[in-house]
Design a protein around this motif. Structure first.
Motif, PDB file in Angstrom:
ATOM      1  N   CYS A 142     -13.017 -45.864   4.060  1.00 57.71           N
ATOM      2  CA  CYS A 142     -12.023 -46.455   3.323  1.00 57.71           C
ATOM      3  C   CYS A 142     -11.090 -45.625   3.662  1.00 57.71           C
ATOM      4  N   LEU A 143     -10.825 -44.231   3.393  1.00 60.20           N
ATOM      5  CA  LEU A 143      -9.738 -43.466   3.631  1.00 60.20           C
ATOM      6  C   LEU A 143     -10.212 -42.174   3.938  1.00 60.20           C
ATOM      7  N   ASP A 144      -9.541 -41.507   4.870  1.00 59.03           N
ATOM      8  CA  ASP A 144      -9.772 -40.250   5.469  1.00 59.03           C
ATOM      9  C   ASP A 144      -9.298 -39.085   4.509  1.00 59.03           C
ATOM     10  N   ALA A 145      -9.797 -37.768   4.587  1.00 59.87           N
ATOM     11  CA  ALA A 145      -9.202 -36.905   3.588  1.00 59.87           C
ATOM     12  C   ALA A 145      -7.873 -36.838   3.480  1.00 59.87           C
ATOM     13  N   GLU A 146      -7.184 -36.773   4.769  1.00 58.52           N
ATOM     14  CA  GLU A 146      -5.562 -36.746   4.670  1.00 58.52           C
ATOM     15  C   GLU A 146      -5.254 -37.898   3.703  1.00 58.52           C
ATOM     16  N   GLU A 147      -5.551 -39.122   4.166  1.00 54.76           N
ATOM     17  CA  GLU A 147      -5.254 -40.323   3.199  1.00 54.76           C
ATOM     18  C   GLU A 147      -5.346 -40.122   1.608  1.00 54.76           C
ATOM     19  N   VAL A 148      -6.513 -39.657   1.436  1.00 53.12           N
ATOM     20  CA  VAL A 148      -6.996 -39.359  -0.010  1.00 53.12           C
ATOM     21  C   VAL A 148      -5.937 -38.372  -0.595  1.00 53.12           C
ATOM     22  N   GLY A 149      -5.670 -37.262   0.203  1.00 56.36           N
ATOM     23  CA  GLY A 149      -4.865 -36.147  -0.212  1.00 56.36           C
ATOM     24  C   GLY A 149      -3.352 -36.731  -0.275  1.00 56.36           C
ATOM     25  N   GLU A 150      -3.026 -37.505   0.235  1.00 59.08           N
ATOM     26  CA  GLU A 150      -1.722 -38.112   0.108  1.00 59.08           C
ATOM     27  C   GLU A 150      -1.520 -38.980  -1.308  1.00 59.08           C
ATOM     28  N   ALA A 151      -2.741 -39.582  -1.371  1.00 60.37           N
ATOM     29  CA  ALA A 151      -2.518 -40.548  -2.689  1.00 60.37           C
ATOM     30  C   ALA A 151      -2.545 -39.521  -3.796  1.00 60.37           C
ATOM     31  N   MET A 152      -3.466 -38.740  -3.853  1.00 60.44           N
ATOM     32  CA  MET A 152      -3.476 -37.774  -4.972  1.00 60.44           C
ATOM     33  C   MET A 152      -1.920 -36.939  -5.158  1.00 60.44           C
ATOM     34  N   ARG A 153      -1.521 -36.784  -4.105  1.00 63.97           N
ATOM     35  CA  ARG A 153      -0.290 -36.002  -4.103  1.00 63.97           C
ATOM     36  C   ARG A 153       1.107 -37.098  -4.768  1.00 63.97           C
ATOM     37  N   MET A 154       0.665 -38.160  -4.483  1.00 65.68           N
ATOM     38  CA  MET A 154       1.695 -39.176  -5.018  1.00 65.68           C
ATOM     39  C   MET A 154       1.556 -39.213  -6.786  1.00 65.68           C
ATOM     40  N   GLY A 155       0.172 -39.125  -6.954  1.00 63.73           N
ATOM     41  CA  GLY A 155      -0.118 -39.100  -8.610  1.00 63.73           C
ATOM     42  C   GLY A 155       0.578 -38.081  -9.339  1.00 63.73           C
ATOM     43  N   VAL A 156       0.449 -37.125  -8.474  1.00 66.34           N
ATOM     44  CA  VAL A 156       0.909 -35.831  -9.253  1.00 66.34           C
ATOM     45  C   VAL A 156       2.635 -35.819  -9.301  1.00 66.34           C
ATOM     46  N   HIS A 157       3.015 -36.231  -8.296  1.00 70.41           N
ATOM     47  CA  HIS A 157       4.704 -36.300  -8.226  1.00 70.41           C
ATOM     48  C   HIS A 157       5.327 -37.380  -9.318  1.00 70.41           C
ATOM     49  N   ARG A 158       4.457 -38.441  -9.704  1.00 71.56           N
ATOM     50  CA  ARG A 158       4.836 -38.962 -10.828  1.00 71.56           C
ATOM     51  C   ARG A 158       5.187 -38.287 -12.228  1.00 71.56           C
ATOM     52  N   LEU A 159       4.707 -36.941 -12.312  1.00 67.58           N
ATOM     53  CA  LEU A 159       4.686 -36.496 -13.770  1.00 67.58           C
ATOM     54  C   LEU A 159       5.661 -35.553 -13.732  1.00 67.58           C
ATOM     55  N   ASN A 160       6.353 -35.187 -12.685  1.00 64.22           N
ATOM     56  CA  ASN A 160       7.596 -34.348 -12.612  1.00 64.22           C
ATOM     57  C   ASN A 160       7.188 -32.989 -13.310  1.00 64.22           C
ATOM     58  N   LEU A 161       5.940 -32.554 -12.794  1.00 58.15           N
ATOM     59  CA  LEU A 161       5.453 -31.334 -13.504  1.00 58.15           C
ATOM     60  C   LEU A 161       6.273 -30.108 -12.697  1.00 58.15           C
ATOM     61  N   ASP A 162       6.457 -28.977 -13.725  1.00 54.32           N
ATOM     62  CA  ASP A 162       6.923 -27.734 -13.256  1.00 54.32           C
ATOM     63  C   ASP A 162       5.769 -26.896 -12.384  1.00 54.32           C
ATOM     64  N   ALA A 163       5.383 -27.504 -11.469  1.00 53.04           N
ATOM     65  CA  ALA A 163       4.164 -27.219 -10.836  1.00 53.04           C
ATOM     66  C   ALA A 163       3.924 -26.678  -9.317  1.00 53.04           C
ATOM     67  N   SER A 164       3.388 -25.775  -9.017  1.00 54.51           N
ATOM     68  CA  SER A 164       3.044 -25.325  -7.475  1.00 54.51           C
ATOM     69  C   SER A 164       1.979 -26.511  -7.006  1.00 54.51           C
ATOM     70  N   ILE A 165       2.298 -27.148  -6.233  1.00 50.55           N
ATOM     71  CA  ILE A 165       1.053 -28.153  -5.586  1.00 50.55           C
ATOM     72  C   ILE A 165       0.718 -27.726  -4.187  1.00 50.55           C
ATOM     73  N   THR A 166      -0.550 -27.698  -3.985  1.00 53.02           N
ATOM     74  CA  THR A 166      -1.088 -27.434  -2.763  1.00 53.02           C
ATOM     75  C   THR A 166      -2.243 -28.518  -2.397  1.00 53.02           C
ATOM     76  N   VAL A 167      -1.971 -29.277  -1.171  1.00 49.78           N
ATOM     77  CA  VAL A 167      -3.130 -30.349  -0.826  1.00 49.78           C
ATOM     78  C   VAL A 167      -3.858 -29.716   0.139  1.00 49.78           C
ATOM     79  N   ILE A 168      -5.066 -29.664   0.466  1.00 49.44           N
ATOM     80  CA  ILE A 168      -5.979 -29.189   1.524  1.00 49.44           C
ATOM     81  C   ILE A 168      -6.919 -30.192   1.764  1.00 49.44           C
ATOM     82  N   PRO A 169      -6.583 -31.040   2.776  1.00 54.72           N
ATOM     83  CA  PRO A 169      -7.501 -32.271   3.103  1.00 54.72           C
ATOM     84  C   PRO A 169      -8.819 -31.558   3.649  1.00 54.72           C
TER      85      PRO A 169
END
Length: 394
Positions: free
Chosen positions: A13-40
């Motif tokens: 279906c999706l490789d690790a980088e594609e899954v990571g990018e989808a997860m990042r999109m979900g986080v950005h919807r929340l406008n959290l005051d947070a540090s976000i690190t994605v490591i596929p």
């Protein structure tokens, strides 16, 4: 808040980088005051060669080879140079992966690793000093015999006639193994294999019983394959002096691990022992407030060396909570609560076919990530209120 997300790929279906990018999109919807690190995260399966080559600033080379059902395909291997030594990186999933086997042709008795051997030959043509092979996401179960044939091994039947190994089903016909024509360059190159250390070739916990059904085998075919592997291991032990039946990692990628040891003098390693040399996740995890991971299927096999369990193992050493986003929730998935995963959820929230799930995987992963972090935010709000108003038990 520091959020660290370490996903694996969703098989077919999706490789690790594609899954990571989808997860990042979900986080950005929340406008959290947070540090976000994605490591596929790679585990030896899909994306292994490309990721390692990118990290090492190497180059991919494409080659026409034999696919898992015997069809010609274009695959690839990578090469990078470090300390005056040339390393080739081969990903078995890119030449004999489940994704390359049409669903109507999925039968581990009739799929081959011949193309893996062809990629090894391609790497040898570049004069490499070292070959690193990732075993994962395989669509084959031929014990690496197809690969061995590409490298020059000859298998013969009881009449002394050559047997062309089209898949694991042919192993039972073999009575003798001749390595006289094995490519001599194999003796001059060191081969390391990143594999699932928990997979063995033979026995009730052997690869035929554990993964045969996943690759399309019926119950009868599983027993046939298990018997063929036992016979194959016996021949290798008696004729080559290599005992691979129950060796750790021998069952990796449908027994390719066993074949690499027996015919290419390779050394098998727990995949994270190898991968951690290229990708450092430990420091990121230990600095996180919450860790999210992801896997195509979460079930009773996940604790046996899969990415979510490795992430959870590191996180639990510091009491850091771990949430897993998964495509499907399989048999006895609750065992993962005992192995460091604090919560998990499937991305499939409504009845859907497999095709629909694959098509919508990316937005559904984003939705599930957003939902998981909304729950985390509620926890933060409760903690904040408790600190300000005093402890009030639920």
């Amino acid at each position: 808040m520091k959020i660290v997300m370490i996903p694996s790929g969703f098989k077919e279906c999706l490789d690790a980088e594609e899954v990571g990018e989808a997860m990042r999109m979900g986080v950005h919807r929340l406008n959290l005051d947070a540090s976000i690190t994605v490591i596929p995260m790679i585990d030896g399966g899909e994306g292994f060669a490309k990721s390692i080559v990118n990290i090492k600033h190497g180059r991919l080379y494409h080659k026409e080879v034999t696919g898992p059902v015997g069809q010609p395909i274009t695959s690839y291997f990578g090469i990078y140079t470090e300390n005056n030594k040339k390393t080739a990186v081969i990903e078995m999933a890119a030449v004999a992966g489940l994704k390359l086997v049409p669903r109507e042709q999925r039968n581990p008795l009739w799929t081959t690793t011949y193309g893996v051997g062809e990629l090894i030959l391609g790497a040898l043509d570049f004069g490499v000093d070292h070959i690193l092979i990732g075993c994962g996401d395989s669509g084959t179960s031929d014990g690496g015999a197809g690969m061995a044939q590409a490298l020059g091994a000859v298998f013969t039947d009881e009449a002394g006639q050559p047997v062309y190994i089209r898949g694991g089903g042919d192993l039972a016909k073999v009575r003798s193994i001749d390595l006289a024509d094995l490519d001599p360059r194999l003796t001059d190159v060191h081969i390391d294999v990143a594999c699932n250390w928990h997979n063995v070739l033979c026995g009730r916990d052997g690869v035929a019983h554990v993964f045969g059904p996943q690759k399309g085998a019926t119950a009868e075919e599983v027993e046939h394959l298990a018997s063929a592997f036992q016979h194959y291991a016996h021949l290798i032990h008696n004729q080559l002096g290599v005992d691979i039946a129950l060796a750790p990692g021998s069952g990796a990628s449908g027994g390719l691990g066993a074949g690499l040891v027996a015919f290419a003098n390779a050394k098998l390693h727990p995949r994270y022992e190898v991968i951690m040399q290229y990708i450092n996740i430990e420091q990121h995890i230990l600095e996180a407030d919450v860790v999210l991971t992801a896997e195509g299927c979460l079930d009773y096999q996940t604790p046996n060396g899969k990415i979510p369990s490795e992430v959870a193992r590191i996180a639990k050493s510091k009491g850091i909570p771990v949430i897993a986003i998964t495509g499907t929730i399989g048999e006895n998935a609750a065992i993962n609560y005992e192995n460091g995963i604090d919560a998990y959820a499937s991305i499939i929230q409504t009845p859907a076919s497999l095709d629909q799930a694959i098509l919508n995987a990316s937005p559904w992963i984003a939705d599930s990530t957003e939902a998981a972090l909304r729950h985390v935010r509620i926890g933060y709000q409760i903690a904040h209120r408790t600190l300000n108003e005093g402890y009030r038990p639920l």
